[in-house]
Design an enzyme around this catalytic site. Sequence first.
Site, mmCIF file in Angstrom:
data_model
loop_
_atom_site.group_PDB
_atom_site.id
_atom_site.type_symbol
_atom_site.label_atom_id
_atom_site.label_comp_id
_atom_site.label_asym_id
_atom_site.label_seq_id
_atom_site.Cartn_x
_atom_site.Cartn_y
_atom_site.Cartn_z
ATOM 1 N N GLU A 57 0.828 -1.223 -0.070
ATOM 2 C CA GLU A 57 0.086 0.115 0.082
ATOM 3 C C GLU A 57 1.067 1.128 0.112
ATOM 4 O OE1 GLU A 57 -3.851 -1.684 2.094
ATOM 5 O OE2 GLU A 57 -2.220 -1.183 3.481
ATOM 6 N N ASP A 81 -11.317 -7.302 -2.578
ATOM 7 C CA ASP A 81 -12.385 -8.645 -2.587
ATOM 8 C C ASP A 81 -13.434 -8.156 -2.152
ATOM 9 O OD1 ASP A 81 -12.342 -8.819 0.501
ATOM 10 O OD2 ASP A 81 -10.474 -8.177 0.347
#
Length: 236
Positions: A14, A199
Amino acid sequence: MTKTIALMGAMDEEVGLLLGEMTNTRSRTAAGIRFTEGLFRGCPVVVCRCGVGKVNAAAAAQVLASEFRIEALVFTGVAGALDPALEIGDIVVSSESVQHDMDASPLGFARGIIPFQTESVFPADPDWVRLAEESCKAAGVRFATGRVLSGDRFVADREEVAKLREEFGGACTEMEGAAVAQVCRMNGIPHVIIRSMSDKANGAAPESFAEFTAAASARSFGIVSGMLELRALRQP
Ligand code: ADE
Protein backbone atom coordinates in the site's frame (compact mmCIF):
# COMPACT_ATOMS: atom_id res chain seq x y z
CA MET A 1 5.90 27.38 4.84
CA THR A 2 4.14 24.54 2.99
CA LYS A 3 2.98 21.99 5.47
CA THR A 4 3.47 18.29 4.93
CA ILE A 5 0.78 15.84 3.86
CA ALA A 6 0.85 12.53 5.72
CA LEU A 7 0.29 9.46 3.54
CA MET A 8 -0.35 6.26 5.37
CA GLY A 9 -0.95 2.62 4.48
CA ALA A 10 -1.02 -0.58 6.50
CA MET A 11 1.05 -2.92 4.31
CA ASP A 12 4.15 -2.71 2.08
CA GLU A 13 2.00 -3.04 -1.06
CA GLU A 14 0.00 0.00 0.00
CA VAL A 15 2.94 2.40 0.45
CA GLY A 16 5.70 0.84 -1.68
CA LEU A 17 4.90 2.82 -4.82
CA LEU A 18 4.83 6.08 -2.86
CA LEU A 19 8.19 5.38 -1.21
CA GLY A 20 9.65 4.31 -4.55
CA GLU A 21 8.88 7.68 -6.15
CA MET A 22 9.93 9.95 -3.29
CA THR A 23 13.00 12.16 -3.50
CA ASN A 24 15.09 14.02 -0.87
CA THR A 25 14.14 11.38 1.69
CA ARG A 26 15.10 11.04 5.32
CA SER A 27 13.64 8.52 7.74
CA ARG A 28 13.20 8.10 11.43
CA THR A 29 11.52 5.51 13.61
CA ALA A 30 9.00 6.12 16.38
CA ALA A 31 6.81 3.57 18.16
CA GLY A 32 8.61 0.97 16.06
CA ILE A 33 7.18 2.50 12.85
CA ARG A 34 9.38 4.02 10.14
CA PHE A 35 8.39 7.51 8.96
CA THR A 36 9.90 8.73 5.69
CA GLU A 37 9.83 12.44 4.90
CA GLY A 38 10.59 13.85 1.47
CA LEU A 39 9.03 15.09 -1.73
CA PHE A 40 6.45 13.23 -3.76
CA ARG A 41 5.83 14.86 -7.14
CA GLY A 42 7.05 18.15 -5.66
CA CYS A 43 4.80 17.99 -2.58
CA PRO A 44 6.29 17.64 0.94
CA VAL A 45 5.01 14.37 2.39
CA VAL A 46 5.64 11.98 5.23
CA VAL A 47 4.88 8.34 4.44
CA CYS A 48 4.52 5.43 6.82
CA ARG A 49 3.50 1.80 6.73
CA CYS A 50 1.70 1.51 10.04
CA GLY A 51 1.03 -2.23 10.10
CA VAL A 52 -2.34 -3.95 10.14
CA GLY A 53 -5.10 -3.14 12.61
CA LYS A 54 -6.54 -0.29 14.61
CA VAL A 55 -3.87 -0.11 17.32
CA ASN A 56 -0.99 0.14 14.83
CA ALA A 57 -2.95 2.69 12.82
CA ALA A 58 -3.81 4.82 15.84
CA ALA A 59 -0.24 4.78 17.14
CA ALA A 60 1.15 5.86 13.76
CA ALA A 61 -1.48 8.57 13.33
CA GLN A 62 -0.68 9.99 16.77
CA VAL A 63 3.05 10.10 16.00
CA LEU A 64 2.25 11.90 12.74
CA ALA A 65 0.06 14.38 14.60
CA SER A 66 2.53 14.99 17.44
CA GLU A 67 5.90 14.89 15.73
CA PHE A 68 5.36 16.13 12.17
CA ARG A 69 3.82 19.43 11.06
CA ILE A 70 1.12 17.79 8.98
CA GLU A 71 -1.66 19.66 7.24
CA ALA A 72 -3.77 16.59 6.44
CA LEU A 73 -3.63 12.81 6.46
CA VAL A 74 -4.60 10.56 3.55
CA PHE A 75 -4.89 6.82 4.11
CA THR A 76 -4.34 4.66 1.02
CA GLY A 77 -4.95 0.95 0.65
CA VAL A 78 -7.27 -1.93 -0.06
CA ALA A 79 -10.59 -3.04 1.43
CA GLY A 80 -13.32 -5.62 1.16
CA ALA A 81 -16.40 -4.38 -0.68
CA LEU A 82 -19.67 -4.47 1.28
CA ASP A 83 -21.79 -2.60 -1.26
CA PRO A 84 -22.77 -5.18 -3.91
CA ALA A 85 -22.47 -2.51 -6.62
CA LEU A 86 -18.69 -2.35 -6.05
CA GLU A 87 -16.34 -4.45 -8.17
CA ILE A 88 -12.73 -5.45 -7.52
CA GLY A 89 -10.52 -2.42 -8.18
CA ASP A 90 -13.28 0.15 -7.61
CA ILE A 91 -12.42 2.98 -5.23
CA VAL A 92 -14.22 3.99 -2.05
CA VAL A 93 -13.63 7.55 -0.88
CA SER A 94 -14.62 7.80 2.78
CA SER A 95 -17.42 10.17 3.67
CA GLU A 96 -17.03 8.97 7.27
CA SER A 97 -15.85 5.93 9.20
CA VAL A 98 -16.99 3.81 12.13
CA GLN A 99 -15.43 1.03 14.23
CA HIS A 100 -17.77 -1.87 13.53
CA ASP A 101 -16.19 -4.04 16.23
CA MET A 102 -16.77 -1.52 19.03
CA ASP A 103 -19.37 -3.42 21.05
CA ALA A 104 -20.61 -2.36 24.48
CA SER A 105 -24.10 -3.69 23.77
CA PRO A 106 -24.35 -5.42 27.19
CA LEU A 107 -24.24 -1.89 28.64
CA GLY A 108 -27.08 -0.78 26.37
CA PHE A 109 -24.99 0.94 23.68
CA ALA A 110 -25.65 0.15 20.03
CA ARG A 111 -22.79 -1.64 18.28
CA GLY A 112 -20.30 0.86 16.84
CA ILE A 113 -20.97 3.38 19.60
CA ILE A 114 -17.98 4.29 21.77
CA PRO A 115 -19.40 4.45 25.32
CA PHE A 116 -19.45 7.74 27.21
CA GLN A 117 -18.20 9.71 24.21
CA THR A 118 -20.14 12.17 22.06
CA GLU A 119 -18.70 11.00 18.72
CA SER A 120 -18.40 7.52 17.26
CA VAL A 121 -18.72 8.33 13.55
CA PHE A 122 -15.78 10.30 12.17
CA PRO A 123 -16.44 12.42 9.08
CA ALA A 124 -13.76 12.83 6.44
CA ASP A 125 -12.79 16.37 5.48
CA PRO A 126 -15.12 17.63 2.70
CA ASP A 127 -12.35 19.40 0.74
CA TRP A 128 -10.18 16.28 0.70
CA VAL A 129 -13.20 14.13 -0.21
CA ARG A 130 -13.87 16.45 -3.17
CA LEU A 131 -10.24 16.28 -4.24
CA ALA A 132 -10.36 12.48 -4.11
CA GLU A 133 -13.55 12.41 -6.17
CA GLU A 134 -11.99 14.73 -8.75
CA SER A 135 -8.91 12.52 -8.92
CA CYS A 136 -11.11 9.43 -9.51
CA LYS A 137 -13.00 11.25 -12.27
CA ALA A 138 -9.77 12.46 -13.90
CA ALA A 139 -8.42 8.89 -13.83
CA GLY A 140 -11.68 7.46 -15.22
CA VAL A 141 -11.90 5.08 -12.27
CA ARG A 142 -15.21 3.78 -10.89
CA PHE A 143 -15.71 5.09 -7.36
CA ALA A 144 -18.26 5.56 -4.60
CA THR A 145 -18.14 7.98 -1.71
CA GLY A 146 -19.43 6.28 1.40
CA ARG A 147 -19.00 5.01 4.90
CA VAL A 148 -15.94 2.93 5.74
CA LEU A 149 -16.31 0.26 8.45
CA SER A 150 -13.14 -0.60 10.35
CA GLY A 151 -12.49 -3.47 12.72
CA ASP A 152 -9.76 -5.83 13.85
CA ARG A 153 -11.21 -8.61 11.74
CA PHE A 154 -10.67 -9.74 8.15
CA VAL A 155 -14.25 -10.20 6.97
CA ALA A 156 -14.68 -13.26 4.76
CA ASP A 157 -18.28 -14.31 5.21
CA ARG A 158 -21.39 -13.43 3.20
CA GLU A 159 -23.65 -13.46 6.25
CA GLU A 160 -21.36 -11.11 8.14
CA VAL A 161 -21.41 -8.76 5.15
CA ALA A 162 -25.23 -8.77 5.23
CA LYS A 163 -25.21 -8.06 8.97
CA LEU A 164 -22.67 -5.23 8.67
CA ARG A 165 -24.69 -3.70 5.82
CA GLU A 166 -27.89 -3.93 7.82
CA GLU A 167 -26.39 -2.51 11.02
CA PHE A 168 -24.02 0.11 9.62
CA GLY A 169 -24.73 0.54 5.92
CA GLY A 170 -21.04 0.65 4.97
CA ALA A 171 -19.54 0.75 1.49
CA CYS A 172 -16.45 -1.26 2.41
CA THR A 173 -14.62 -2.82 5.34
CA GLU A 174 -10.97 -2.64 6.35
CA MET A 175 -8.89 -2.66 9.51
CA GLU A 176 -7.46 0.82 10.11
CA GLY A 177 -9.45 3.75 8.73
CA ALA A 178 -11.78 4.66 11.61
CA ALA A 179 -8.91 4.48 14.11
CA VAL A 180 -6.91 6.95 12.01
CA ALA A 181 -10.01 9.11 11.58
CA GLN A 182 -10.60 9.22 15.33
CA VAL A 183 -6.99 10.21 16.07
CA CYS A 184 -7.19 12.89 13.35
CA ARG A 185 -10.36 14.20 14.95
CA MET A 186 -8.72 14.24 18.40
CA ASN A 187 -5.86 16.33 16.95
CA GLY A 188 -7.87 18.59 14.62
CA ILE A 189 -6.26 17.21 11.45
CA PRO A 190 -8.32 16.84 8.24
CA HIS A 191 -8.26 13.34 6.75
CA VAL A 192 -9.71 11.12 4.06
CA ILE A 193 -9.49 7.37 3.47
CA ILE A 194 -8.98 6.04 -0.06
CA ARG A 195 -9.54 2.32 -0.55
CA SER A 196 -9.52 0.14 -3.64
CA MET A 197 -11.48 -3.11 -3.45
CA SER A 198 -9.26 -6.20 -3.25
CA ASP A 199 -12.17 -8.54 -2.46
CA LYS A 200 -15.85 -8.72 -1.61
CA ALA A 201 -15.45 -9.78 2.03
CA ASN A 202 -17.14 -13.12 1.22
CA GLY A 203 -15.93 -16.74 1.33
CA ALA A 204 -13.64 -16.08 -1.65
CA ALA A 205 -12.06 -13.03 0.04
CA PRO A 206 -8.77 -14.68 1.16
CA GLU A 207 -7.94 -15.81 -2.41
CA SER A 208 -9.20 -12.57 -3.92
CA PHE A 209 -7.13 -10.53 -1.44
CA ALA A 210 -4.01 -12.54 -2.35
CA GLU A 211 -4.65 -12.12 -6.07
CA PHE A 212 -5.71 -8.47 -6.24
CA THR A 213 -4.00 -6.62 -3.36
CA ALA A 214 -1.05 -5.46 -5.48
CA ALA A 215 -3.23 -4.17 -8.34
CA ALA A 216 -5.79 -2.59 -6.00
CA SER A 217 -3.01 -0.90 -3.99
CA ALA A 218 -1.61 0.52 -7.24
CA ARG A 219 -5.07 1.83 -8.12
CA SER A 220 -5.37 3.57 -4.74
CA PHE A 221 -1.84 4.96 -5.13
CA GLY A 222 -2.85 6.40 -8.52
CA ILE A 223 -5.80 8.22 -6.98
CA VAL A 224 -3.69 9.65 -4.14
CA SER A 225 -1.03 10.78 -6.63
CA GLY A 226 -3.72 12.47 -8.69
CA MET A 227 -5.03 14.22 -5.58
CA LEU A 228 -1.63 15.72 -4.80
CA GLU A 229 -1.15 16.78 -8.42
CA LEU A 230 -4.56 18.47 -8.55
CA ARG A 231 -3.84 20.19 -5.26
CA ALA A 232 -0.44 21.42 -6.48
CA LEU A 233 -2.10 22.94 -9.57
CA ARG A 234 -4.40 24.93 -7.27
CA GLN A 235 -1.79 26.22 -4.85
CA PRO A 236 -1.18 29.98 -5.17
N1 ADE B 1 -8.90 -5.49 3.74
C1 ADE B 1 -9.06 -5.97 2.50
N2 ADE B 1 -10.08 -6.84 2.46
C2 ADE B 1 -10.56 -6.92 3.72
C3 ADE B 1 -11.60 -7.65 4.33
N3 ADE B 1 -12.34 -8.50 3.63
N4 ADE B 1 -11.82 -7.48 5.65
C4 ADE B 1 -11.05 -6.62 6.38
N5 ADE B 1 -10.06 -5.90 5.84
C5 ADE B 1 -9.82 -6.04 4.53
